[in-house]
Design a protein around this motif. Structure first.
Motif, PDB file in Angstrom:
ATOM      1  N   ILE B 252       0.866  -1.180   0.000  1.00  0.00           N
ATOM      2  CA  ILE B 252       0.000   0.000   0.000  1.00  0.00           C
ATOM      3  C   ILE B 252       0.902   1.229   0.000  1.00  0.00           C
ATOM      4  O   ILE B 252       1.786   1.365   0.847  1.00  0.00           O
ATOM      5  CB  ILE B 252      -0.917   0.007   1.248  1.00  0.00           C
ATOM      6  CG1 ILE B 252      -1.871  -1.189   1.236  1.00  0.00           C
ATOM      7  CG2 ILE B 252      -1.688   1.335   1.354  1.00  0.00           C
ATOM      8  CD1 ILE B 252      -3.033  -1.084   0.286  1.00  0.00           C
ATOM      9  N   ARG B 253       0.668   2.133  -0.966  1.00  0.00           N
ATOM     10  CA  ARG B 253       1.547   3.299  -1.107  1.00  0.00           C
ATOM     11  C   ARG B 253       0.853   4.621  -0.820  1.00  0.00           C
ATOM     12  O   ARG B 253       1.485   5.616  -0.504  1.00  0.00           O
ATOM     13  CB  ARG B 253       2.135   3.344  -2.540  1.00  0.00           C
ATOM     14  CG  ARG B 253       2.763   2.038  -2.998  1.00  0.00           C
ATOM     15  CD  ARG B 253       3.962   1.667  -2.144  1.00  0.00           C
ATOM     16  NE  ARG B 253       5.118   2.492  -2.436  1.00  0.00           N
ATOM     17  CZ  ARG B 253       6.092   2.128  -3.285  1.00  0.00           C
ATOM     18  NH1 ARG B 253       6.022   0.974  -3.922  1.00  0.00           N
ATOM     19  NH2 ARG B 253       7.110   2.921  -3.476  1.00  0.00           N
ATOM     20  N   ALA B 254      -0.459   4.620  -0.986  1.00  0.00           N
ATOM     21  CA  ALA B 254      -1.190   5.880  -0.774  1.00  0.00           C
ATOM     22  C   ALA B 254      -2.547   5.578  -0.149  1.00  0.00           C
ATOM     23  O   ALA B 254      -3.080   4.477  -0.308  1.00  0.00           O
ATOM     24  CB  ALA B 254      -1.389   6.604  -2.110  1.00  0.00           C
ATOM     25  N   ALA B 255      -3.077   6.561   0.586  1.00  0.00           N
ATOM     26  CA  ALA B 255      -4.371   6.351   1.239  1.00  0.00           C
ATOM     27  C   ALA B 255      -5.233   7.601   1.151  1.00  0.00           C
ATOM     28  O   ALA B 255      -4.726   8.728   1.185  1.00  0.00           O
ATOM     29  CB  ALA B 255      -4.181   5.955   2.696  1.00  0.00           C
ATOM     30  N   TYR B 256      -6.518   7.355   1.005  1.00  0.00           N
ATOM     31  CA  TYR B 256      -7.515   8.429   1.011  1.00  0.00           C
ATOM     32  C   TYR B 256      -8.421   8.141   2.197  1.00  0.00           C
ATOM     33  O   TYR B 256      -9.131   7.135   2.212  1.00  0.00           O
ATOM     34  CB  TYR B 256      -8.279   8.401  -0.317  1.00  0.00           C
ATOM     35  CG  TYR B 256      -9.405   9.400  -0.466  1.00  0.00           C
ATOM     36  CD1 TYR B 256      -9.612  10.438   0.439  1.00  0.00           C
ATOM     37  CD2 TYR B 256     -10.268   9.317  -1.557  1.00  0.00           C
ATOM     38  CE1 TYR B 256     -10.659  11.348   0.272  1.00  0.00           C
ATOM     39  CE2 TYR B 256     -11.317  10.216  -1.740  1.00  0.00           C
ATOM     40  CZ  TYR B 256     -11.505  11.225  -0.812  1.00  0.00           C
ATOM     41  OH  TYR B 256     -12.541  12.108  -0.984  1.00  0.00           O
TER      42      TYR B 256
END
Lengths: 378, 564
Positions: B252-256
């Motif tokens: 996982i590299r990015a989160a919203y």
């Protein structure tokens, strides 16, 4: 089942139904102060007296069970006279300062005094209770307005189960009391404010409402509480777009007239000065983007270790356009480089159905991942 | 909930377990109080002497994590004594024999040994529940058996065997035929305003709106067509706790993150913080600068639920409209507008060509109209129909009145399935090093991670700081006075907070709510063993020890408190 006739209208009701309840079903309002549809009848105020054909005396309708063939009258000259006398007695021990009273317009005693034309008391008595207790930020107890109807005591015992208050003393000494008349906080009170909700006069009033406006000038908006999952309907009373107080109304599908302390008093977070009012970009990223000249690094200390974090120390405010474009760009770059499953989306149990729907649609139909969760488990 | 909230007051027996109803769902506790006053039995199974015990007729105080033995022993007793509803079992269920064989092993004596609750009390609870017995007063129901309802919450589910726990309660209800009628059922009390709706609308790793499985090819294809996309992801995604682990692995590299505060709400906070810091990019959309937002790259200001249109679905599956009461502050916008705007811009960046209005919803009502078309349980709902009392799902068509009780006459899967469940002990047991069991939860005056209630003047006035509830015996062992400072340590981290002597917890158990950023309970909770099906963390049981704080620290903290 039994059939009764009230003011010429007949109705069939379950055995055990009171005349007060049967009248309400017929849409007939019998004047009352201590009666409350959600509470046991106490028969104390005597305002709900009615005439029953074949009986000489007057009966309190809140405690009178319907009998088959019973014929009841709720209005007559004699009843009006009796009710005037009852109201006269109540106002002999209640200040008639309606002109400055926050409850005016919503006060039951005022309503009936108006309806029965009682403008002053014929008794030469002073108001016997003078205790004023402002010992908590939720509600005020102003005993001079108390008419000892006992609704607050009953709701606290019968519905809330807190048993924080009781009628204490005798005669002119009687009053609603916490143990040893101590502050509310030392009692078993859970500050749900149900006593305030059912109080017919200004004896129990929300602190937030004090001196803020007349009842008839307030706007009222109903919505659903944003805290737990019970889904209580709350009615907010507002003046100039500011909430003065919250209450519940009998037609609320889940909660009727009842709320908890968070629902009734926990709305002031919405106007707290720390509300986020503008999009922001963290200083290190803002520096990278040329939005600030000062280089910056995220401190190693956990946000939990900082006593009073100031968000503006770490972020620079930007316009919506800049922020939204940056988010879209970063998400797109990540997907291009690492695929859609490198993104995690967290929706929210505090957002609406519509918002959660759009969020998951974006994650699935836009980005293309099922890495999508919210705090359902937490 | 299988049933509705207003039915609780008419129940003959209310069985409450793993729910501190009076503090977490106060308005539902009012229903319980009313039932109790009319003569209903109230049975509570909980490790803590929760406030509602005042109304209870039977209180079984279990050691944390051992309630499963009590439930199994209740069912053992019911079968042994012939109290089961044989007709219901024969007509409406399957898998009874296999289940019965398992339950045979779990005697009340064994449960007593494990849980600390006397066997006679377990047997008594079994009888009262099975027959829906009352203390006094007439029942509103006319059947031979009174109506018994089960209320439960996170005390049952936030366990490494949470799914088993729920199935056990369902077994108990089926065994006694206490399902599908008013004032019966298995009723989870959900803890957040729209947690039900967020689940209903598919904000979960394995289901699309309306609980349609992402792995179901037919359903996935139909939804893709409705959404006018070529395909939708068909693989179950990562849950929040799994995703936090996946960051370290570089998956996982990015989160919203919309309206969530994992820094306070997720287990093992140090690990959560490490994961969030390890993201290449994350954006938080919220109403306050939460502990999570403080680590984000971008913060987007959202309107609160008091400032927008939309709908919430409550714990009894009732969809109700919300109305704006206040103007949103500054430039804050409703979350749906923000998300839709990001989505439209994202499409452009990705070179995806869609109809111009694909993400351009004119109103929340327009979104509801769309979601009803792809969510079968909401299919008959519209904003117009929701006015007033709202509607309870399933509501499959425009004439359907909504459903107040589930499983009437027939279970939604056809036959009710008895799942043979064995008792499993919590993942982390107390030992010499960490001899106490920590259980977490809420207090009345605060909500979840405290983001809102800590900023409410009256609510924070009454509970301005955290505290760990400790039995006087355990407190005496560390020698900390009531209201003095203490360090709570687990294998994951430590929390400095005040101690509160409490008779509500038994020796060996301590309680800490997770609302206070100064005393974040989830520094202590474990994230190594989740429930294998639901992936829920075991917030209700982990091993800790109490320590005296270093003297210097104690003084400075006390002084800082005075300044506050």
């Amino acid at each position: 089942m039994v059939t009764v006739t009230i003011d010429g209208k007949s109705i069939q009701v379950e055995t055990g139904t009171t005349v007060m309840e049967a009248a309400r079903d017929l849409g007939i309002e019998i004047p009352h102060l201590c009666y409350h549809p959600e509470l046991s009848a106490s028969g104390g105020c005597r305002l709900c007296i009615v005439e029953v054909e074949g009986r000489a005396g007057l009966e309190p309708s809140c405690q009178l069970a319907c009998a088959d063939g019973q014929v009841v009258r709720t209005q007559s000259k004699r009843l009006s006279q009796m009710r005037r006398e009852v109201i006269d007695l109540f106002v002999s021990d209640h200040p008639l300062d309606c002109v400055i009273c926050d409850k005016a317009g919503a006060c039951l005693l005022q309503k009936y005094a108006y309806e029965y034309g009682v403008s002053e008391t014929s008794y030469d008595l002073e108001v016997s209770r003078s205790l004023f207790q402002d010992d908590n930020p939720f509600f005020l107890r102003d005993h001079k307005y108390c008419i000892l109807c006992g609704r607050c005591v009953r709701v606290c015992n019968e519905v809330i189960g807190a048993d924080a208050i009781e009628l204490a003393g005798r005669g002119f000494e009687s009053h609603v009391a916490t143990p040893f008349d101590g502050p509310m906080i030392d009692s078993s009170c859970i500050f749900c404010g149900s006593c305030v909700q059912v109080c017919p006069t200004a004896a129990l009033m929300p602190v937030s409402r004090r001196g803020k406006g007349r009842e008839w000038d307030l706007d009222r908006i109903k919505t659903i509480c944003g805290y737990c999952g019970v889904g209580c309907q709350v009615e907010y009373a507002l003046k100039d777009s500011r909430i003065l107080y919250a209450q519940a109304t009998p037609d609320a599908p889940v909660n009727g007239e009842f709320l908890c302390t968070k629902g009734r008093y926990g709305w002031d977070f919405a106007t707290h000065p720390e509300r986020l009012t503008t999009p922001m970009i963290r200083r290190d990223m803002a520096y990278e983007l040329g939005l600030t000249d000062e280089p910056w690094h995220l401190p190693d200390a956990s946000p939990l270790a900082v006593q009073q974090p100031k968000i503006e120390d770490s972020f620079v405010p930007v316009g919506w356009d800049t922020a939204l474009d940056l988010v879209a760009q970063k998400l797109a770059d990540t997907v291009k480089e690492n695929g859609p499953d490198s993104i995690m989306g967290l929706a929210s149990a505090r957002c609406t159905n519509e918002e959660n729907y759009v969020f998951q649609k974006f994650m699935r139909a836009g980005i293309g991942t099922n890495n999508l969760d919210h705090c359902a488990r937490l | 909930m299988t049933n509705s909230i207003s039915e609780i007051r008419d129940a003959d027996c209310i069985f409450i377990t793993g729910s501190n109803t009076a503090e977490s769902h106060p308005v539902i506790s009012y229903e319980v109080v009313r039932a109790a006053k009319r003569g209903a039995h109230v049975i509570i199974v909980d490790p803590r002497r929760i406030p509602l015990v005042r109304q209870a007729t039977l209180f079984l105080q279990v050691k944390p994590g051992t309630d499963i033995y009590v439930f199994l022993a209740m069912m053992h007793t019911i079968i042994r004594e012939g109290w089961a509803d044989e007709a219901f079992i024969a007509e409406r269920t399957e898998g009874y024999e296999a289940f019965k064989a398992v339950v045979e092993e779990y005697t009340p004596e064994r449960a007593a040994l494990m849980s600390g609750v006397p066997a006679e009390q377990i047997e008594l609870a079994a009888r009262i529940y099975a027959f829906g017995e009352r203390v006094d007063g007439p029942s509103v129901y006319e059947e031979d058996r009174g109506h018994s309802t089960i209320l439960y919450a996170m005390g049952i589910t936030q366990r490494s065997n949470g799914t088993d726990m729920v199935m056990t309660l369902a077994n108990l209800a089926m065994l006694c035929g206490q399902v599908g009628q008013p004032s019966t059922g298995v009723n989870p009390l959900r803890g957040q305003a729209n947690v039900q709706g967020a689940c209903d609308l598919g904000c979960l790793v394995n289901v699309f709106p309306g609980y349609q499985r992402v792995t179901d090819d037919e359903k996935r294809l139909a939804l893709a067509q409705a959404w006018e996309v070529e395909e939708l992801p068909g693989q179950v995604g990562l849950t929040i706790v799994e995703a936090m682990h996946a960051v370290a692995e570089g998956k996982i590299r990015a989160a919203y993150i919309m309206g969530e505060n994992p820094m306070m709400s997720d287990p093992n906070t140090s690990h959560v913080e490490q994961a969030l810091r390890g993201l290449d990019f994350f954006v938080v959309q919220d109403i306050f600068p939460s502990e999570t937002a403080q680590l984000a790259h971008v913060i987007l200001p959202a309107a609160s639920s008091l400032e927008k249109h939309g709908s919430f679905t409550n714990t009894e599956r009732r969809v109700q409209l919300i109305e704006p009461v206040l103007p949103a502050p500054g430039e804050a916008r409703p979350d749906w507008q923000i998300t839709a705007e990001i989505a439209a811009r994202y499409d452009k960046k990705m070179g995806v060509d869609r109809q111009l209005d694909y993400w351009r919803y004119p109103s929340a009502a327009a979104i509801f109209e769309e979601l009803a078309t792809v969510t079968p349980i909401y299919a008959g709902m519209s904003v117009d129909r929701l006015r007033g009392e709202g509607l309870q799902w399933p509501c499959p068509d425009a004439e359907h009145p909504g459903t107040s009780i589930l499983h009437v006459g027939k279970f939604s899967r056809g036959l009710g399935k008895f799942n043979p469940v064995e008792a499993i002990d919590p993942a982390e047991q107390p030992d010499e090093e960490y001899p106490l069991i920590l259980t977490t939860g809420r207090v009345l005056y605060h909500y979840h991670t405290g983001t809102m209630t800590r900023r409410s003047e009256p609510l924070d006035w009454i509970e301005p700081h955290g505290y760990v509830e400790v039995n006087a015996q355990d407190a005496a062992a560390v020698g900390v006075e009531d209201d003095g400072f203490v360090v709570v340590k687990s294998r994951r981290g430590q929390v400095n907070t005040r101690i509160k002597y409490s008779e509500g917890v038994s020796p060996g158990t301590v309680f800490l709510a997770f609302h206070w950023r100064e005393a974040p309970a989830n520094m202590l909770t474990q994230d190594f063993k989740l429930d294998p099906v639901a992936k829920i963390p075991e917030y209700k049981v982990c091993a800790v020890r109490l320590e005296n704080p270093p003297e210097k620290n104690l003084v400075s903290r006390r002084e800082s408190e005075k300044v506050r």
